[in-house]
Design an enzyme around this catalytic site. Sequence first.
Site, PDB file in Angstrom:
ATOM      1  N   HIS A 116       0.552  -1.479   0.088  1.00  0.00           N
ATOM      2  CA  HIS A 116       0.310  -0.222  -0.027  1.00  0.00           C
ATOM      3  C   HIS A 116       0.746   1.582  -0.253  1.00  0.00           C
ATOM      4  O   HIS A 116       0.280   2.325  -0.468  1.00  0.00           O
ATOM      5  CB  HIS A 116      -1.343   0.336   1.277  1.00  0.00           C
ATOM      6  CG  HIS A 116      -0.464   0.623   2.192  1.00  0.00           C
ATOM      7  ND1 HIS A 116      -0.314  -0.336   3.384  1.00  0.00           N
ATOM      8  CD2 HIS A 116       0.018   1.599   3.035  1.00  0.00           C
ATOM      9  CE1 HIS A 116       0.031   0.226   4.496  1.00  0.00           C
ATOM     10  NE2 HIS A 116       0.482   1.070   4.153  1.00  0.00           N
TER      11      HIS A 116
ATOM     12  N   ASP B 202       0.052  -7.499   1.895  1.00  0.00           N
ATOM     13  CA  ASP B 202       0.888  -6.123   1.589  1.00  0.00           C
ATOM     14  C   ASP B 202       2.290  -5.641   2.031  1.00  0.00           C
ATOM     15  O   ASP B 202       2.799  -5.303   2.810  1.00  0.00           O
ATOM     16  CB  ASP B 202       0.336  -5.526   2.825  1.00  0.00           C
ATOM     17  CG  ASP B 202       0.357  -4.194   2.795  1.00  0.00           C
ATOM     18  OD1 ASP B 202      -0.121  -3.453   1.611  1.00  0.00           O
ATOM     19  OD2 ASP B 202       0.005  -3.495   4.352  1.00  0.00           O
TER      20      ASP B 202
ATOM     21  N   SER C 141       4.448   2.666   7.657  1.00  0.00           N
ATOM     22  CA  SER C 141       4.141   1.747   7.009  1.00  0.00           C
ATOM     23  C   SER C 141       5.613   1.053   6.207  1.00  0.00           C
ATOM     24  O   SER C 141       5.649   2.540   4.540  1.00  0.00           O
ATOM     25  CB  SER C 141       2.785   2.118   5.771  1.00  0.00           C
ATOM     26  OG  SER C 141       1.889   1.901   6.573  1.00  0.00           O
TER      27      SER C 141
END
Lengths: 594, 346
Positions: free
Chosen positions: A76, A107, A189
Amino acid sequence: MIRILTHLGFFCVALQSVATGAPTNPAPELLAIEQERVGVIAKASAATVAIFESSGQGGGSGVLISPDGFALTNFHVVAPCGAAMKCGLNDGQLYDAVVVGVDPVGDVALIQLLGREDFPVAELGDSDQVKVGDWAFTAGNPFLLADKFHPSISWGMISGVHRYQYPAGTLLEYADCLQTDAAINPGNSGGALFDAEGRLIGINGRGSFEKRGRVNVGVGYAISINQIKRFVTHLKSGRIVDHASLGFTVSTEELGRVVVDDILEDCDAYRRGLRYNDQIVRFAGREIRTANALKTALGTYPRDWIVPLVFRRDGKTYSVQLRLPGLHDPAQLVDLIQQQAEQPSEPPEGKPPKPDENEDESPLPNIRDLMPDKPDLPLAVQSRYEEVRGYANYWYNQQRQKQLWESYLGKNALEKMGTNWQLAGALPDDDRFEIRLTGTQGEMRMPTGKTGALFTGGFDSQLSPPGSGGLLLAVHLWQRMIDKGLQQFGEVYYLGQLPSGPEGELLDCLVGIHGGVEIRFMFLPDDGDLVGLELIPADDSDPCEIRFADFSEFSGRRLPARWQVKYGDKIFAELSVDSWQTDGDHPLQEGGTN
Amino acid sequence: MILPKKLTTLLATLVVMSVVDMFSCAAETPLSDVIRSAQTKVVKIFGAGGLKQLEAYQTGILISPSGHVLTARSYVLDTDDLAIVLDDGRSFKPEYLGSDPIRELALLKLPIEDESFPHFDLQNQATAQVGDRVLALSNLYGIATGDEPVSVLQGAITAIAPLDARRGAFATVYRDNVYVVDAYANNPGAAGGALVDWQGRLLGLLGKEVKSRVTGTWLNYALPTASFSSSVNELLAGHDTTWEPPSQLPEQSLTTERLGMRLVPDVLPITPPYLDAVRTGSPAEKAGLRADDLIVFVGGRQIASCRALLEELTYHDEREEIEVSLLRDGELVVVTLQAEGEHAEE
């Protein structure tokens, strides 16, 4: 343990000194421990990547895992970036990077930083050894604060292991993840979760927030590094990789008893003997006491992986090797990630601008003309990027195909073998066998009789000899790849490494598709030897598996003298080849046709 | 200047002692073992809720070898379908024994008699000071499913101060000291979890999600064990299993009607016995009862629900004088009620 203790001791000293204002005079061993931690964080920081979208609109974090610049991050994070991104390291330098492979379900994404062969790297840990209560720290780029690319560090504790986080949206699923109270905020992230010794144990990517907004509230999740280790070679293939499924579903009947409550008859588990109402005892070496535990374990495997399964029926226990089917249809996966890629990872504030519908009549220029274009790919990236549907970056796949195949041909002197092959040799009981192939047909003589296969029509009915699963067709496709090469064989791609054999040895897998059937060439990663072929005529049938050993010289070529042919759970034949003739060594002989 | 010098020396000695202390005690029990042991004393509770921002789960702690579970009194418990999941994954439907409305605690009991459960001992109390390191164990966000152990967060005690908090627009009842911690201990589902020290001793019970009345920020806190242990003991004692209802009920029992008070509609399995209205001129009004009072005790017995109150009244003759304890604005008020009412007094 000593380390935790000493950290604690140091903390107490610091605390009490601060509280009382007394001069600090810590014991030298405490200073040494502090220095050690500073060193660990310095090393981890050097391998931490601040990722920015090329236009500067968004970004995240990453961590380098090899000196040639391969770095892990979240899918992402890279999805809104497209092919290229800018990556900052704490040396203050900004590097171009290119997307390599993506795992949208897990992910995870692999990118490559360009321009150096000596990037600092993180040491990989073993996330299965991580325990609740272990210390850990995150390094990354929260809130995109790292203007000078120095990562933010946050220290905390492992709060939970083997956690399962349900899919968010359509794709994403965090299985077997690590839970920590070290701060994981937007921008973290894709960054690393390190253990106290600075070993990489996970990739941060999610948190629980709910009513608490979008900032850390002590509950962050990291994808376990052991899961990623299985996917790394698949990501290096430049593909959009898929996760595994089972072909059956289970439910927790009572505590500790997980049973099959539905099973597809065309799945590998069914062919291996699993049936409705059987109890699942172990999966991939893990004891299964709840349906959730099975889901957690399964979610860490790539499609096509082979895992041991232990199940129980009527008091009897069965152990089998299970080939895991994919979670998604490949085309479906591509469509899903395209939808996802069109959404920015961190939505910009305010309403998105809408194109004016009456643009011809409008005095205002088309809003899209006012938006900055995505910058052209930097030169360094252009030479390492090729857009092909179904791939994150086809360039990497092609490189791996070439490396494997050219090294195989060159090392074994396999050029010009032609399409007429005659092999002969002995079976274990000293009976003789013979295999003859031409470009259009093949036959095998055994003491039990002669069988043949035609290679001119549909392949799926030409799986002789009976009980082999398609030995002749497998050899024909091998011959075809040697004869025609990667370009003209048909569809070819590098898949990644898959476990093979009873020890689960990892082998590089090159896939060829021709005439509706799939052939897999299995290579030893170290020396590039072709040690296996797998013919997969259809998704719902067992492959014909050929394992090669004892490489010997036949007419100047290095070829396997021992073949083990397996179909389903049965060994079809053990062949010892003592004679191998091809077009190349008998130029005028037309032999082979009867 | 001599005194500070001595003080410094003393402090230095203390520091060295504390370091040595830490070494020795943790050498006996590694932190991961302390955590693992504490996790077995914490349970996951699943009940009512599931709507937006109303999680259908929370946490509890085992406080007796026979399976008494202490948790936060909340809407999660308002169901006949309550489940307690132990650390080993076993699930039980508990019995509801009673609640402490001031501290918003509830006492549950596992329906098991022949087993000795790991538990926190409320009699053997540990306390902590500001700066002490603590661990918060809970089922926050409902992350731990099945036989997964509860989550563990770490931090330090940052303050010991009176709770000045609100839930929504309403101030919370409990106003005494709490441990304020810098771990995000009080996330959704964490209420009823354990705050323990690094030896695994219970320091307090994680409270419900509340915000500071001053700053509006979410608070992370725990009720100190000492603040609720005697109340919990009373709950345990109040549920003396030897108590039995009288074999003969009075001919004319007390009723809410006779007393002149109306309870809130009984819509839940355990509807808290709040007064909906008090009739003008009734014994209840003369005794000073008001709408929104919460009845806690009647005749010395704890009352947890509307149903329990109605049942309790049937044991009392209509002429009997009864003592009623009620909760109003965080204060416990005791009144004496008599249906014939001439001498009712506060």
